[in-house]
Design a protein around this motif. Structure first.
Motif, PDB file in Angstrom:
ATOM      1  N   VAL A 143      61.834  98.067  62.013  1.00 55.72           N
ATOM      2  CA  VAL A 143      63.302  97.687  61.292  1.00 55.72           C
ATOM      3  C   VAL A 143      64.061  99.040  62.016  1.00 55.72           C
ATOM      4  CG1 VAL A 143      65.095  97.931  59.439  1.00 55.72           C
ATOM      5  CG2 VAL A 143      62.852  96.699  58.921  1.00 55.72           C
ATOM      6  N   VAL A 144      65.280  99.026  62.465  1.00 57.73           N
ATOM      7  CA  VAL A 144      66.093  99.812  63.241  1.00 57.73           C
ATOM      8  C   VAL A 144      67.483  99.813  62.259  1.00 57.73           C
ATOM      9  CG1 VAL A 144      67.200 101.001  65.267  1.00 57.73           C
ATOM     10  CG2 VAL A 144      64.737  99.807  65.427  1.00 57.73           C
ATOM     11  N   GLU A 145      67.853 101.071  62.046  1.00 59.65           N
ATOM     12  CA  GLU A 145      69.078 101.092  61.570  1.00 59.65           C
ATOM     13  C   GLU A 145      69.840 102.450  62.178  1.00 59.65           C
ATOM     14  OE1 GLU A 145      69.131 101.055  57.215  1.00 59.65           O
ATOM     15  OE2 GLU A 145      68.605  99.145  57.290  1.00 59.65           O
ATOM     16  N   ALA A 146      71.052 102.304  62.064  1.00 60.24           N
ATOM     17  CA  ALA A 146      72.076 103.544  62.892  1.00 60.24           C
ATOM     18  C   ALA A 146      73.088 104.072  61.695  1.00 60.24           C
ATOM     19  CB  ALA A 146      72.538 103.107  64.055  1.00 60.24           C
ATOM     20  N   GLN A 147      73.383 105.214  61.706  1.00 62.60           N
ATOM     21  CA  GLN A 147      74.420 105.805  60.832  1.00 62.60           C
ATOM     22  C   GLN A 147      75.446 106.156  61.286  1.00 62.60           C
ATOM     23  OE1 GLN A 147      73.252 109.526  58.728  1.00 62.60           O
ATOM     24  NE2 GLN A 147      74.300 108.645  56.840  1.00 62.60           N
ATOM     25  N   PHE A 148      76.701 105.771  60.760  1.00 63.49           N
ATOM     26  CA  PHE A 148      77.886 106.326  61.067  1.00 63.49           C
ATOM     27  C   PHE A 148      78.454 106.734  59.680  1.00 63.49           C
ATOM     28  CE2 PHE A 148      77.391 104.714  65.378  1.00 63.49           C
ATOM     29  CZ  PHE A 148      78.033 105.875  65.992  1.00 63.49           C
ATOM     30  N   VAL A 149      79.562 106.333  59.233  1.00 59.13           N
ATOM     31  CA  VAL A 149      80.050 106.236  58.028  1.00 59.13           C
ATOM     32  C   VAL A 149      78.911 105.910  56.947  1.00 59.13           C
ATOM     33  CG1 VAL A 149      81.905 105.852  56.221  1.00 59.13           C
ATOM     34  CG2 VAL A 149      82.427 106.380  58.466  1.00 59.13           C
ATOM     35  N   PHE A 150      78.425 104.638  57.293  1.00 57.46           N
ATOM     36  CA  PHE A 150      77.404 104.000  56.637  1.00 57.46           C
ATOM     37  C   PHE A 150      76.099 103.694  57.485  1.00 57.46           C
ATOM     38  CE2 PHE A 150      80.821 101.261  57.416  1.00 57.46           C
ATOM     39  CZ  PHE A 150      80.373 100.359  58.059  1.00 57.46           C
ATOM     40  N   TRP A 151      74.989 102.986  56.874  1.00 57.10           N
ATOM     41  CA  TRP A 151      73.959 102.514  57.871  1.00 57.10           C
ATOM     42  C   TRP A 151      74.271 101.174  58.232  1.00 57.10           C
ATOM     43  CZ3 TRP A 151      70.318 105.521  59.757  1.00 57.10           C
ATOM     44  CH2 TRP A 151      70.092 107.031  59.311  1.00 57.10           C
ATOM     45  N   ILE A 152      74.079 100.970  59.468  1.00 59.70           N
ATOM     46  CA  ILE A 152      74.277  99.774  60.204  1.00 59.70           C
ATOM     47  C   ILE A 152      72.917  99.084  60.661  1.00 59.70           C
ATOM     48  CG2 ILE A 152      75.206  98.463  62.105  1.00 59.70           C
ATOM     49  CD1 ILE A 152      77.531 100.989  62.371  1.00 59.70           C
ATOM     50  N   HIS A 153      72.665  98.033  60.068  1.00 66.20           N
ATOM     51  CA  HIS A 153      71.269  97.372  60.653  1.00 66.20           C
ATOM     52  C   HIS A 153      71.388  97.119  62.012  1.00 66.20           C
ATOM     53  CE1 HIS A 153      67.679  95.043  60.332  1.00 66.20           C
ATOM     54  NE2 HIS A 153      68.231  94.085  60.934  1.00 66.20           N
ATOM     55  N   VAL A 154      70.453  97.434  62.943  1.00 69.74           N
ATOM     56  CA  VAL A 154      70.539  97.214  64.450  1.00 69.74           C
ATOM     57  C   VAL A 154      69.586  96.048  64.765  1.00 69.74           C
ATOM     58  CG1 VAL A 154      70.102  98.341  66.540  1.00 69.74           C
ATOM     59  CG2 VAL A 154      71.043  99.525  64.931  1.00 69.74           C
ATOM     60  N   LEU A 155      68.259  96.131  64.291  1.00 68.45           N
ATOM     61  CA  LEU A 155      66.967  95.162  64.729  1.00 68.45           C
ATOM     62  C   LEU A 155      65.962  94.993  63.790  1.00 68.45           C
ATOM     63  CD1 LEU A 155      65.834  93.839  67.302  1.00 68.45           C
ATOM     64  CD2 LEU A 155      64.846  95.934  67.656  1.00 68.45           C
ATOM     65  N   SER A 156      65.580  93.917  63.233  1.00 72.59           N
ATOM     66  CA  SER A 156      64.274  93.785  62.688  1.00 72.59           C
ATOM     67  C   SER A 156      63.347  92.982  63.770  1.00 72.59           C
ATOM     68  CB  SER A 156      64.642  92.793  61.407  1.00 72.59           C
ATOM     69  OG  SER A 156      65.366  93.689  60.398  1.00 72.59           O
ATOM     70  N   LYS A 157      62.153  93.216  64.040  1.00 71.99           N
ATOM     71  CA  LYS A 157      61.216  92.669  64.605  1.00 71.99           C
ATOM     72  C   LYS A 157      60.082  92.522  63.786  1.00 71.99           C
ATOM     73  CE  LYS A 157      60.999  91.434  69.120  1.00 71.99           C
ATOM     74  NZ  LYS A 157      61.792  90.554  69.625  1.00 71.99           N
ATOM     75  N   GLU A 158      59.108  91.335  63.912  1.00 74.92           N
ATOM     76  CA  GLU A 158      57.960  91.203  63.481  1.00 74.92           C
ATOM     77  C   GLU A 158      57.131  90.750  64.636  1.00 74.92           C
ATOM     78  OE1 GLU A 158      57.103  91.258  60.127  1.00 74.92           O
ATOM     79  OE2 GLU A 158      59.260  91.819  59.716  1.00 74.92           O
ATOM     80  N   ILE A 159      56.040  91.464  64.825  1.00 81.51           N
ATOM     81  CA  ILE A 159      55.050  91.118  65.877  1.00 81.51           C
ATOM     82  C   ILE A 159      53.680  90.860  65.150  1.00 81.51           C
ATOM     83  CG2 ILE A 159      53.710  92.325  67.694  1.00 81.51           C
ATOM     84  CD1 ILE A 159      55.858  94.249  67.963  1.00 81.51           C
ATOM     85  N   PRO A 160      53.325  89.447  65.177  1.00 81.84           N
ATOM     86  CA  PRO A 160      52.136  89.007  64.335  1.00 81.84           C
ATOM     87  C   PRO A 160      50.770  89.673  64.599  1.00 81.84           C
ATOM     88  CG  PRO A 160      52.880  87.128  65.610  1.00 81.84           C
ATOM     89  CD  PRO A 160      53.882  88.574  65.810  1.00 81.84           C
TER      90      PRO A 160
END
Length: 195
Positions: free
Chosen positions: A102-119
């Motif tokens: 899971v990748v998130e980025a922060q400005f005024v609030f956290w923004i969801h960038v990416l979720s990745k599942e590798i089995p």
């Protein structure tokens, strides 16, 4: 991020450059797209700081990352990053090894960038010999991963992206499991900026 950092951030980019280059490209491009409108608040909100990592799993997990550092800080894209780590595996780790990112980025609030599942990361690893940089460091690149202590410092090239990445703080969480049993979970918080 324990040895999950080793497996994901360190070992896999070196072993399976093609697969991880695609993941890096996707992550960095998505980050740039999601933050495109936030560029004007770039300098106001970004605070250059030290990268930190935290255990988001249990102290009884078999993967134990003792130290992790990322240089430069903040990370510059494109550019090279050097990841240094030390940790241990308390038991052999066998396939399948599932990875959730899971990748998130922060400005005024956290923004969801990416979720990745590798089995199963094991299916992505090369079947031949390990890259020389891993052999020299004594780090395995095939499953199963044997119990023991590991440490190294590796340099990874981050690709250029078509869009500008505003300076921000990113949070990356990596969770590894084997047949739904947690092996390790770690998060890394670091700065990122266009190089």
């Amino acid at each position: 991020m324990k040895i999950s950092a080793c497996l994901l951030v360190v070992i896999l980019p070196v072993c399976c450059y093609g697969h991880w280059k695609e993941l890096l490209d996707e992550t960095l491009t998505t980050l740039a797209e999601r933050l495109e409108d936030a560029q004007m608040i770039d300098d106001i909100l970004y605070k250059q700081g030290k990268s930190t990592f935290e255990n988001c799993g249990s102290s009884s997990d078999p993967i134990d990352l003792v130290s992790l550092s990322v240089q430069p800080d903040p990370i510059k894209v494109p550019g090279n990053i050097t990841v240094s780590f030390s940790g241990k595996l308390s038991t052999d780790i066998t396939a399948p090894i599932a990875v959730s990112i899971v990748v998130e980025a922060q400005f005024v609030f956290w923004i969801h960038v990416l979720s990745k599942e590798i089995p199963d990361v094991c299916s992505m690893l090369p079947s031949g010999s390990c890259p020389p940089v891993l052999v020299k460091a004594g780090i395995p690149c095939h499953c199963p991963f044997k119990a023991g202590s590991y440490s190294s410092s590796l340099t990874i090239a981050l690709p250029a992206v078509k869009k500008h990445i505003p300076s921000t703080t990113v949070w990356i969480q990596v969770k590894l499991t084997h047949n739904d049993k947690e092996l390790g979970c770690y998060s890394l918080t670091t700065g990122i900026t266009s190089g």
